[in-house]
Design an enzyme around this catalytic site. Structure first.
Site, mmCIF file in Angstrom:
data_model
loop_
_atom_site.group_PDB
_atom_site.id
_atom_site.type_symbol
_atom_site.label_atom_id
_atom_site.label_comp_id
_atom_site.label_asym_id
_atom_site.label_seq_id
_atom_site.Cartn_x
_atom_site.Cartn_y
_atom_site.Cartn_z
ATOM 1 C CG ASP A 75 -5.907 24.727 -5.599
ATOM 2 O OD1 ASP A 75 -6.581 23.698 -5.503
ATOM 3 O OD2 ASP A 75 -6.410 25.865 -5.704
ATOM 4 C CB SER A 90 -7.379 19.460 -7.770
ATOM 5 O OG SER A 90 -8.700 19.951 -7.863
ATOM 6 C CE LYS A 127 -5.755 20.742 -2.160
ATOM 7 N NZ LYS A 127 -5.967 21.991 -2.951
#
Length: 278
Positions: A9, A43, A201
């Site tokens: 991240d 991200s 993610k």
């Protein structure tokens, strides 16, 4: 089992509270690159908010944007993006969310993202200005009316809502009650992020692992907030930053130092992925 792929991240993880990457962390990540170890930036940001960091780190790997709704290679960003993966929201759903916020939460800042465009209704809003300064990305004016949501602005990869924590909590519960086909995450107390259903993610990780022929147990992932939970749980080693909420730390395999203490570098050294860096 050795680590063959790293996912990280950005906000609250890779960058510190001053929104910069420290020299020790840069050296550690460049050491990974020298050893042909893919370091993937994952991200909620748009491509234009990730590329400068990618370039600063000297990386050439694909980047994961909008928490997994868009994956592109660096050379493919810009006006002619050819994504490895794109998952977008239904336009009617975006308009429904916008209208709901206008009626029920007028103090919440609403904006949306389409590929490498950030669409805002009030460019001078203080929340928009804050995000512009953090991510370094330009905004495009959009009224979010039916006649404005044409092919120029669609499809939408992410909706971003910004406001005071109490209002964000109320909006979160309110959106869940609408039972829309969306994924809703709080990326920090003042930010609520909305993507198409099942975007996450971990899904982006899985796609890239197949491309690089890497197994799940050969990965390590770094994160600091609730939208990182699926990534931390999916990775072979899930590493939470010390600045993460307790629930995120509890879901991780390991808790490293905070983003202000070179937590990524410390963990990479702790697991023998890089040598000692001074």
């Amino acid at each position: 089992m050795s680590v063959k792929m790293i996912f990280s991240d950005i906000d609250g993880t890779l960058i510190n509270s001053r929104h910069v990457i420290t020299e020790k962390t840069i050296k550690a990540i460049k050491s990974c690159a020298r050893h042909q170890l893919p370091f993937i930036l994952v991200s909620a940001r748009m491509p234009g908010g990730i590329l400068p960091l990618q370039q600063q780190l000297g990386l050439s790997n694909p980047i994961v944007c909008y928490s997994g709704a868009l994956i592109v290679r660096p050379q493919q960003t810009g006006s002619a993006i050819q994504p490895l993966l794109t998952i977008t929201m239904d336009t009617e759903t975006v308009l429904t969310i916008h209208q709901h916020i206008c009626k029920r939460f007028p103090n919440i800042s609403f904006s949306a993202y389409s590929f490498d465009q950030w669409l805002v209704q009030e460019p001078n809003n203080s929340w928009i200005e804050q995000e512009r300064q953090i991510a370094g990305t330009a905004a495009t004016l959009c009224t979010f009316q039916d006649d404005d949501m044409d092919v120029e602005f669609a499809p939408i990869h992410k909706v971003l809502c910004m406001g005071e924590p109490e209002k964000i909590d109320q909006l979160y519960e309110s959106l869940l009650s609408l039972k829309l086909e969306v994924s809703v995450f709080k990326s920090k107390p003042t930010y609520l992020e909305i993507m198409a259903k099942d975007v996450g993610k971990a899904g982006a990780m899985n796609l890239l692992m197949k491309e690089y022929n890497v197994r799940r147990e050969e990965t390590i992932a770094f994160g600091d907030n609730f939208n990182d939970l699926d990534m931390l749980r999916f990775a072979g080693i899930g590493v939470a930053m010390d600045n993460a909420p307790s629930q995120v730390k509890g879901a991780a395999d390991f808790v490293t130092l905070s983003n202000d203490q070179d937590g990524i570098q410390a963990a990479l050294e702790r697991f023998g992925i890089v040598g000692s860096i001074h």
